[in-house]
Design an enzyme around this catalytic site. Structure first.
Site, PDB file in Angstrom:
ATOM      1  NE  ARG A 126      -2.785   2.373   2.867  1.00 26.42           N
ATOM      2  CZ  ARG A 126      -3.085   3.372   3.990  1.00 26.42           C
ATOM      3  NH1 ARG A 126      -2.430   2.997   4.423  1.00 26.42           N
ATOM      4  NH2 ARG A 126      -3.735   4.566   3.281  1.00 26.42           N
TER       5      ARG A 126
ATOM      6  CG  HIS B 143      -0.857   8.514   3.763  1.00 32.69           C
ATOM      7  ND1 HIS B 143      -1.106   7.302   3.787  1.00 32.69           N
ATOM      8  CD2 HIS B 143      -1.298   9.339   4.737  1.00 32.69           C
ATOM      9  CE1 HIS B 143      -1.029   7.312   5.033  1.00 32.69           C
ATOM     10  NE2 HIS B 143      -0.784   8.451   5.835  1.00 32.69           N
TER      11      HIS B 143
ATOM     12  CD  GLU C  82      -4.705   7.083  10.557  1.00 31.51           C
ATOM     13  OE1 GLU C  82      -3.759   7.842  11.379  1.00 31.51           O
ATOM     14  OE2 GLU C  82      -4.483   5.889  11.117  1.00 31.51           O
TER      15      GLU C  82
ATOM     16  CG  ASN D 172      -4.794   2.935   9.316  1.00 34.60           C
ATOM     17  OD1 ASN D 172      -5.415   2.623   8.021  1.00 34.60           O
ATOM     18  ND2 ASN D 172      -4.616   4.378   8.535  1.00 34.60           N
TER      19      ASN D 172
ATOM     20  CE1 TYR E 120       0.262   2.043  13.779  1.00 33.26           C
ATOM     21  CE2 TYR E 120      -1.837   3.955  12.790  1.00 33.26           C
ATOM     22  CZ  TYR E 120      -0.283   2.606  12.665  1.00 33.26           C
ATOM     23  OH  TYR E 120      -0.163   2.021  11.236  1.00 33.26           O
TER      24      TYR E 120
ATOM     25  CD  GLU F  36      -1.198   4.012   8.396  1.00 36.54           C
ATOM     26  OE1 GLU F  36      -1.211   4.383   9.224  1.00 36.54           O
ATOM     27  OE2 GLU F  36      -1.503   4.298   7.355  1.00 36.54           O
TER      28      GLU F  36
END
Ligand code: BGP
Length: 490
Positions: free
Chosen positions: A80, A124, A170, A299, A301, A389
């Site tokens: 990606r 992005h 995001e 994504n 985290y 991600e």
């Protein structure tokens, strides 16, 4: 849900890794590239760690063949990457730069020739500076037109070579950091402006998805959202409600627009009440309804933890604070939204989770939260999930004989993959998983110290050194994961 045995990862599962143009490419002013807002922002003193910028980054622009050769060596199935809009259209609109298209065409061909599925992110965070200066970037509807033209150019150029596309990376993060917390460009601190800009991006996202389906009928497209579940601190119903509130304003506010094509009603009403709701013009609702993604990119985290806020907690209401007309009183935000950064204050109080450890940068480490995240969004939105991600930012050190023994990264990824496998066994449709990142790269605000890659890049904040690529221990571990299609994760 306990499973005696875990399902296999699906055949054709996209084992990948991710990057973003500004963070890897470098060549900031080469071959006709225009400036992006990040080229400009990173020059402002104090904005990035030790003044780091993407001028050279990890020089992927010139070394993409070497990088793809390493991906091939690893057996990577998907890569990606994002396209720098200002390489394609140096002014964001107007004249096209053929060398910009050529670069991505070469990269995509190189990936395909090595059996790696390209996953192309359209945006992005690096909007062309010209659009920021001319129109005010995402605060203007003219930027939607420019974005659609840019998208159409890429759809047309790569429709036969790229199946998987991501619209916005995001959106929650770049609008919050850019328009509210002044940590990203354009460096604004106005929550009302944030919701306005966010609405413009929602319109652009919906229109881009619609255009894509017309131009690339065999492709698949979706946004990549920065998602983590909200937990209540305790079983106190007021804490549970606080967590619901947190989930609603932090995530549903975006995800419902993406997946259901409309704003969630309670949060919208709350923003109206506070005087910070976006301006919705005639026809906007029809545009938002065009958002029909083929998958949902997330994504992951970490998530967050909430408890009841002081306004609603009967046991410990600090009435005095409510009575004083302090500018930090969020109710005053109705008249003075510039002074407040947090409509969330009225909905929940964010707290540390006592059960979770943190990375060196204070990010909670929560593999079980990954399973919860996958389950929650799959049951809410019923779309295949693409994990675009996930990864660990850490300080990696070269041993004397030039190795990087990043066992901590292997443990982190292994634990997350195990929870993902459990989620798949639970019934969640996951089509791929990209770690952040393949090579080390520039962290937007943390320079080169915070490393994420499977491949070490020999450079630091102050010295570009030789930019040599050195596979870390985790490189060989992920190679085995891919070779066994994840069956060693148990
Ligand atoms: C995500 C971004 C990535 C990357 C990653 C790690 O939010 O999409 O671009 O930066 O976070 O962030 P950081 O470098 O701040 O640790």
């Amino acid at each position: 849900m306990f499973h005696k045995t875990l399902d296999k990862f699906p055949q054709g599962f996209l084992w990948g890794a991710a990057s973003a143009a500004y963070q890897v490419e470098g060549a900031w002013n080469e071959d006709g590239k225009g400036l992006s807002v990040w080229d400009n922002f990173s020059r402002i003193e104090g904005k990035t760690a030790q003044g780091t910028n993407g001028n050279v980054a990890v020089d992927h622009y010139h070394r993409y063949q070497e990088d793809v050769a390493l991906m091939k060596q690893m057996g990577l199935k998907a890569y990606r990457f994002s396209v720098a809009w200002s390489r394609i259209l140096p002014n964001g609109e107007g004249e096209v730069n053929p060398l910009g298209i050529q670069f991505y065409d070469n990269l995509i061909d190189e990936l395909r020739a090595n059996d790696i599925e390209p996953v192309l992110t359209l945006y992005h965070w690096d909007i062309p500076l010209a659009l920021q200066e001319k129109y005010g970037g995402w605060e203007s509807r003219q930027t939607i037109d420019a974005f659609l033209r840019y998208c159409a150019l890429l759809f047309d150029a790569f429709k036969d070579k790229v199946t998987y596309w991501v619209t916005f990376n995001e959106q929650n993060v770049f609008t919050t950091l850019g328009y509210r917390l002044e940590a990203h460009p354009p460096g604004v601190t106005d929550v009302k402006r944030m919701y306005e800009a966010n609405h413009i991006v929602n319109l652009a996202n919906a229109k881009a998805i619609d255009l894509f389906h017309k131009m690339v009928p065999n492709g698949k497209i979706g946004p990549s959202f920065g998602y983590g579940p909200m937990y209540p601190l305790t079983a106190n119903p007021s804490d549970v409600l606080a967590a619901e509130n947190g989930e609603a304003i932090n995530s549903d506010w975006w995800l419902e627009v993406y997946c259901k094509g409309r704003y969630p009603k309670c949060i919208y009403k709350q923003l109206v009440r506070l005087g910070i709701a976006p301006t919705i013009l005639a026809g906007d609702e029809e545009i938002l309804a065009l958002s029909k993604p083929d998958f949902l990119g997330i994504n992951y985290y970490h998530g967050g933890t909430a408890k009841v806020n002081i306004y609603e907690d009967a046991d410990q209401v600090d009435k005095i604070q409510l009575k004083t007309e302090s500018v930090t009183d969020p109710y005053l935000m109705q008249n003075n939204h510039k002074k407040s950064r947090s409509p969330e204050q009225l909905m929940f109080a964010g707290v540390d989770n006592p059960y979770l450890k943190k990375t060196s940068w204070g990010w909670e480490i929560d593999p079980v939260g990954f399973r919860i995240a996958l389950r929650r969004i799959y049951s809410k939105y019923d779309l295949p999930v693409f994990v675009t991600e996930n990864g660990l930012g850490a300080i990696d050190e070269l041993t004397e004989d030039g190795q990087i023994i990043d066992d901590y990264r292997i443990v982190y990824l292994e634990n997350h993959l195990l929870e993902m496998r459990k989620a798949i066994t639970d019934g969640v449709e996951v089509i791929g998983y990209c770690t952040w990142s393949f090579t080390d790269l520039l962290s937007w605000l943390n320079g080169y110290k915070k490393r994420y890659g499977f491949v070490y890049v020999n450079r630091d904040e102050l010295d570009e050194k030789d930019l040599a690529r050195i596979p870390k221990k985790s490189f060989y571990w992920y190679k085995d994961v891919i070779a066994t299609n994840g069956s060693m994760i148990e």
